[in-house]
Design an enzyme around this catalytic site. Structure first.
Site, PDB file in Angstrom:
ATOM      1  N   THR A  48     -39.567  32.282  28.972  1.00  0.00           N
ATOM      2  CA  THR A  48     -39.827  32.874  26.887  1.00  0.00           C
ATOM      3  C   THR A  48     -40.688  33.767  27.328  1.00  0.00           C
ATOM      4  OG1 THR A  48     -41.161  31.051  27.711  1.00  0.00           O
ATOM      5  CG2 THR A  48     -39.214  30.862  26.076  1.00  0.00           C
ATOM      6  N   ARG A  61     -44.299  23.384  26.209  1.00  0.00           N
ATOM      7  CA  ARG A  61     -43.775  23.909  25.119  1.00  0.00           C
ATOM      8  C   ARG A  61     -42.360  24.251  24.236  1.00  0.00           C
ATOM      9  NH1 ARG A  61     -43.613  28.431  22.324  1.00  0.00           N
ATOM     10  NH2 ARG A  61     -43.280  29.741  23.756  1.00  0.00           N
ATOM     11  N   CYS A 118     -47.725  44.403  39.785  1.00  0.00           N
ATOM     12  CA  CYS A 118     -46.724  45.663  38.466  1.00  0.00           C
ATOM     13  C   CYS A 118     -47.524  46.790  39.535  1.00  0.00           C
ATOM     14  CB  CYS A 118     -46.481  45.718  37.385  1.00  0.00           C
ATOM     15  SG  CYS A 118     -48.607  44.324  36.688  1.00  0.00           S
ATOM     16  N   ASN A 147     -44.588  48.359  33.676  1.00  0.00           N
ATOM     17  CA  ASN A 147     -45.350  47.327  34.383  1.00  0.00           C
ATOM     18  C   ASN A 147     -43.944  46.474  34.628  1.00  0.00           C
ATOM     19  OD1 ASN A 147     -45.759  48.295  31.402  1.00  0.00           O
ATOM     20  ND2 ASN A 147     -46.477  46.083  31.548  1.00  0.00           N
ATOM     21  N   THR A 148     -42.920  46.175  32.804  1.00  0.00           N
ATOM     22  CA  THR A 148     -42.305  45.058  33.224  1.00  0.00           C
ATOM     23  C   THR A 148     -41.068  45.166  33.456  1.00  0.00           C
ATOM     24  OG1 THR A 148     -41.455  45.035  30.674  1.00  0.00           O
ATOM     25  CG2 THR A 148     -43.661  44.374  31.597  1.00  0.00           C
ATOM     26  N   GLU A 160     -56.592  42.098  40.026  1.00  0.00           N
ATOM     27  CA  GLU A 160     -56.415  42.862  40.501  1.00  0.00           C
ATOM     28  C   GLU A 160     -56.315  43.700  41.450  1.00  0.00           C
ATOM     29  OE1 GLU A 160     -53.768  42.768  38.151  1.00  0.00           O
ATOM     30  OE2 GLU A 160     -52.657  44.082  37.967  1.00  0.00           O
ATOM     31  N   GLN A 210     -54.282  50.126  32.976  1.00  0.00           N
ATOM     32  CA  GLN A 210     -53.367  49.352  32.789  1.00  0.00           C
ATOM     33  C   GLN A 210     -52.670  49.348  31.688  1.00  0.00           C
ATOM     34  OE1 GLN A 210     -54.534  48.016  36.576  1.00  0.00           O
ATOM     35  NE2 GLN A 210     -53.181  46.377  35.695  1.00  0.00           N
ATOM     36  N   HIS A 245     -47.910  51.024  33.173  1.00  0.00           N
ATOM     37  CA  HIS A 245     -49.169  51.897  34.302  1.00  0.00           C
ATOM     38  C   HIS A 245     -49.436  53.621  34.704  1.00  0.00           C
ATOM     39  CE1 HIS A 245     -49.847  47.438  33.412  1.00  0.00           C
ATOM     40  NE2 HIS A 245     -49.719  47.321  34.380  1.00  0.00           N
TER      41      HIS A 245
HETATM   42  N1  LIG Z   1     -46.387  41.319  32.255  1.00  0.00           N
HETATM   43  C1  LIG Z   1     -46.420  41.682  33.340  1.00  0.00           C
HETATM   44  O1  LIG Z   1     -46.574  43.582  33.647  1.00  0.00           O
HETATM   45  C2  LIG Z   1     -46.283  41.300  34.962  1.00  0.00           C
HETATM   46  C3  LIG Z   1     -46.310  42.286  36.330  1.00  0.00           C
HETATM   47  C4  LIG Z   1     -45.440  42.020  37.436  1.00  0.00           C
HETATM   48  C5  LIG Z   1     -46.117  40.450  38.171  1.00  0.00           C
HETATM   49  N2  LIG Z   1     -46.460  39.941  36.252  1.00  0.00           N
HETATM   50  C6  LIG Z   1     -46.642  38.456  36.932  1.00  0.00           C
HETATM   51  O2  LIG Z   1     -45.060  37.758  36.379  1.00  0.00           O
HETATM   52  C7  LIG Z   1     -45.404  36.394  35.744  1.00  0.00           C
HETATM   53  C8  LIG Z   1     -45.409  36.096  34.124  1.00  0.00           C
HETATM   54  O3  LIG Z   1     -46.493  36.797  33.162  1.00  0.00           O
HETATM   55  P1  LIG Z   1     -45.767  37.491  32.281  1.00  0.00           P
HETATM   56  O4  LIG Z   1     -46.285  38.386  31.607  1.00  0.00           O
HETATM   57  O5  LIG Z   1     -44.953  37.085  31.496  1.00  0.00           O
HETATM   58  O6  LIG Z   1     -46.202  36.225  31.466  1.00  0.00           O
HETATM   59  P2  LIG Z   1     -46.518  35.567  29.700  1.00  0.00           P
HETATM   60  O7  LIG Z   1     -45.801  36.263  28.794  1.00  0.00           O
HETATM   61  O8  LIG Z   1     -47.875  34.108  29.617  1.00  0.00           O
HETATM   62  O9  LIG Z   1     -44.867  34.222  30.274  1.00  0.00           O
HETATM   63  C9  LIG Z   1     -44.999  32.579  30.965  1.00  0.00           C
HETATM   64  C10 LIG Z   1     -44.735  32.383  31.057  1.00  0.00           C
HETATM   65  O10 LIG Z   1     -44.305  30.673  31.836  1.00  0.00           O
HETATM   66  C11 LIG Z   1     -44.040  29.741  31.066  1.00  0.00           C
HETATM   67  N3  LIG Z   1     -45.335  28.933  31.336  1.00  0.00           N
HETATM   68  C12 LIG Z   1     -47.059  28.919  31.091  1.00  0.00           C
HETATM   69  N4  LIG Z   1     -47.510  28.356  32.607  1.00  0.00           N
HETATM   70  C13 LIG Z   1     -46.131  27.474  31.972  1.00  0.00           C
HETATM   71  C14 LIG Z   1     -46.732  26.035  32.824  1.00  0.00           C
HETATM   72  N5  LIG Z   1     -48.037  25.250  33.777  1.00  0.00           N
HETATM   73  N6  LIG Z   1     -45.428  25.648  33.476  1.00  0.00           N
HETATM   74  C15 LIG Z   1     -44.230  25.835  33.139  1.00  0.00           C
HETATM   75  N7  LIG Z   1     -44.221  27.141  32.633  1.00  0.00           N
HETATM   76  C16 LIG Z   1     -45.218  27.524  31.895  1.00  0.00           C
HETATM   77  C17 LIG Z   1     -44.384  30.059  29.996  1.00  0.00           C
HETATM   78  O11 LIG Z   1     -43.662  29.572  29.093  1.00  0.00           O
HETATM   79  P3  LIG Z   1     -43.843  28.777  27.340  1.00  0.00           P
HETATM   80  O12 LIG Z   1     -43.037  30.211  26.128  1.00  0.00           O
HETATM   81  O13 LIG Z   1     -42.982  27.567  27.517  1.00  0.00           O
HETATM   82  O14 LIG Z   1     -45.255  28.637  26.993  1.00  0.00           O
HETATM   83  C18 LIG Z   1     -43.410  31.743  29.923  1.00  0.00           C
HETATM   84  O15 LIG Z   1     -42.372  31.414  29.620  1.00  0.00           O
HETATM   85  C19 LIG Z   1     -46.990  35.710  36.064  1.00  0.00           C
HETATM   86  O16 LIG Z   1     -47.678  35.212  37.548  1.00  0.00           O
HETATM   87  C20 LIG Z   1     -47.840  37.867  36.027  1.00  0.00           C
HETATM   88  O17 LIG Z   1     -48.780  37.258  37.306  1.00  0.00           O
HETATM   89  C21 LIG Z   1     -46.206  40.435  35.224  1.00  0.00           C
END
Ligand SMILES: NC(=O)c1ccc[n+]([C@@H]2O[C@H](COP(=O)([O-])OP(=O)(O)OC[C@H]3O[C@@H](n4cnc5c(N)ncnc54)[C@H](OP(=O)(O)O)[C@@H]3O)[C@@H](O)[C@H]2O)c1
Length: 352
Positions: free
Chosen positions: A15, A42, A151, A328-329, A204, A178, A243
């Site tokens: 999500t 959630r 990223c 980045n994503t 970071e 970033q 980024h």
């Molecule tokens: N954003 C980037 O550009 C990027 C790039 C490289 C790596 N990352 C890494 O990728 C991962 C995800 O990042 P994101 O940016 O997508 O974060 P995000 O938008 O906050 O999404 C987090 C996801 O994990 C779920 N979640 C959160 N807390 C949880 C828990 N305690 N137990 C189970 N599920 C949980 C959330 O579910 P709900 O919706 O149900 O809360 C949501 O699906 C992170 O480790 C981040 O460091 C991100």
């Protein structure tokens, strides 16, 4: 391959920002189909369309809308799990799934620097995937974890690889700008981002410094980091996606800007050799205009899977400098994991 023969995959954290990108990029994939999605309490129990605040410009794929979001405690049936979980949740969940025999391809930082876990960019260090055999033996797991990097570290290292191979690297300074989506959703409060630059992103800089050396290091029964100096400054700027990074670098064997440009432009890796479905034709694009790359013009090149380099010029202090930009994503997260999974399949290392 017809659709019913595709390998079922699960997306954990489906999500969130990266999770949504997985769902988008896996739609219509020739080898994989999204069979399961999981997220926090959630969202668990709801259908994906209800649980997810969809924030990508393309529509949510029809095939994902009705999937029931699983709780992370539930068993998964898919042999492959793409993880977009926060680091703390990933620590327990990813190990449990690997132990149970799944191939876990993770974006989280939890296992990136684990001495038994490969940290892989498919074009940079494809040979490191062989480390999964040692990981399985050392951890007594039936499956394994392979991580992609931070990223900013992914895009930086993709551009470093041809320089490292052709000239060697002695030391570098890198300063990032970033995008806000790098912090997930809702991420940084809007009042901190408008009219502002935030000169700190927790952990970071350390991640970039450690991961670039692990990516460019060797694997010979253990991971040995590459030996060069690197200092990173990381800043959050009011850009939605993409980024930007400014690099000044001292090469072991000095190179002119023209020689560096040739190394960038001719660089190809294992994904291009194997013609993997998500591989960019050109992993590094060089722009020759003085005012490129820019996030809103260049982040989607090669479907977001390439890094764009520009302003390659002499540096009066370290010898060479340039600017790079990457999504980045996509290449910085979900797309990198999917390409790693394609590499594992092509090399016969998927548990299916
Ligand atoms: N954003 C980037 O550009 C990027 C790039 C490289 C790596 N990352 C890494 O990728 C991962 C995800 O990042 P994101 O940016 O997508 O974060 P995000 O938008 O906050 O999404 C987090 C996801 O994990 C779920 N979640 C959160 N807390 C949880 C828990 N305690 N137990 C189970 N599920 C949980 C959330 O579910 P709900 O919706 O149900 O809360 C949501 O699906 C992170 O480790 C981040 O460091 C991100």
């Amino acid at each position: 391959m017809s659709s019913d023969q595709r390998i079922p995959v699960a997306v954990l954290g489906a999500t969130g920002s990266v999770g949504q990108r997985f769902i988008q990029l896996l739609e219509g994939h020739p080898w994989f189909r999204v069979a399961e999605v999981a997220a926090s309490d959630r969202s668990a129990g709801k259908c994906y369309a209800v649980a997810t605040e969809w924030r990508l410009t393309a529509e949510m794929p029809e095939s994902a809308r009705g999937l029931k979001v699983k709780d992370l405690g539930e068993e998964l049936t898919s042999p492959i799990a793409f993880s977009a979980l926060p680091g703390d949740a990933a620590l327990e969940v990813e190990a449990r799934l690997a132990k149970a025999g799944h191939a876990v391809l993770s974006n989280a930082s939890a296992y990136r620097m684990d001495p038994d876990v490969p940290l892989v960019i498919a074009e940079v260090n494809p040979d490191h995937i062989r480390g999964v055999e040692r990981q399985k033996a050392n951890k007594d797991w039936a499956g394994y974890i392979i991580t992609n990097g931070n990223c900013s570290a992914i895009h930086l290292t993709l551009t470093l690889k041809p320089l490292y191979d052709a000239f060697g690297i002695d030391a570098m300074l890198v300063t990032t700008m970033q995008a806000v989506s790098g912090a997930g959703y809702p991420g940084v409060p809007s009042l901190d981002m408008i009219d502002n630059v935030v000169p700190y992103i927790g952990t970071e800089e350390e991640k970039m410094q450690e991961e670039a050396r692990k990516f460019l290091g060797s694997y010979d029964g253990g991971f040995k980091p590459a030996d060069f100096g690197i200092s990173a400054h990381c800043n959050r700027v009011a850009v939605r996606d993409g980024h930007t990074e400014c690099v000044s670098i001292r090469l072991k064997q000095p190179a002119t800007p023209a020689e560096a440009i040739e190394a960038f432009e001719t660089f190809r890796g294992r994904p291009q050799e194997l013609d993997l479905p998500s591989a960019p034709k050109r992993p590094i694009i060089v722009r020759h205009e003085n005012n490129r790359p820019q996030p809103n013009l260049d982040r989607d090149v090669e479907n977001g899977m390439a890094s764009t380099v520009g302003r390659v010029r002499e540096c009066p202090v370290l010898g060479l400098k340039y600017v790079l930009l990457g999504h980045n994503t996509v290449r910085g997260a979900a797309g990198a994991s999917i390409l790693n999974a394609e590499l594992l399949k092509a090399e016969g290392l998927l548990p299916v």
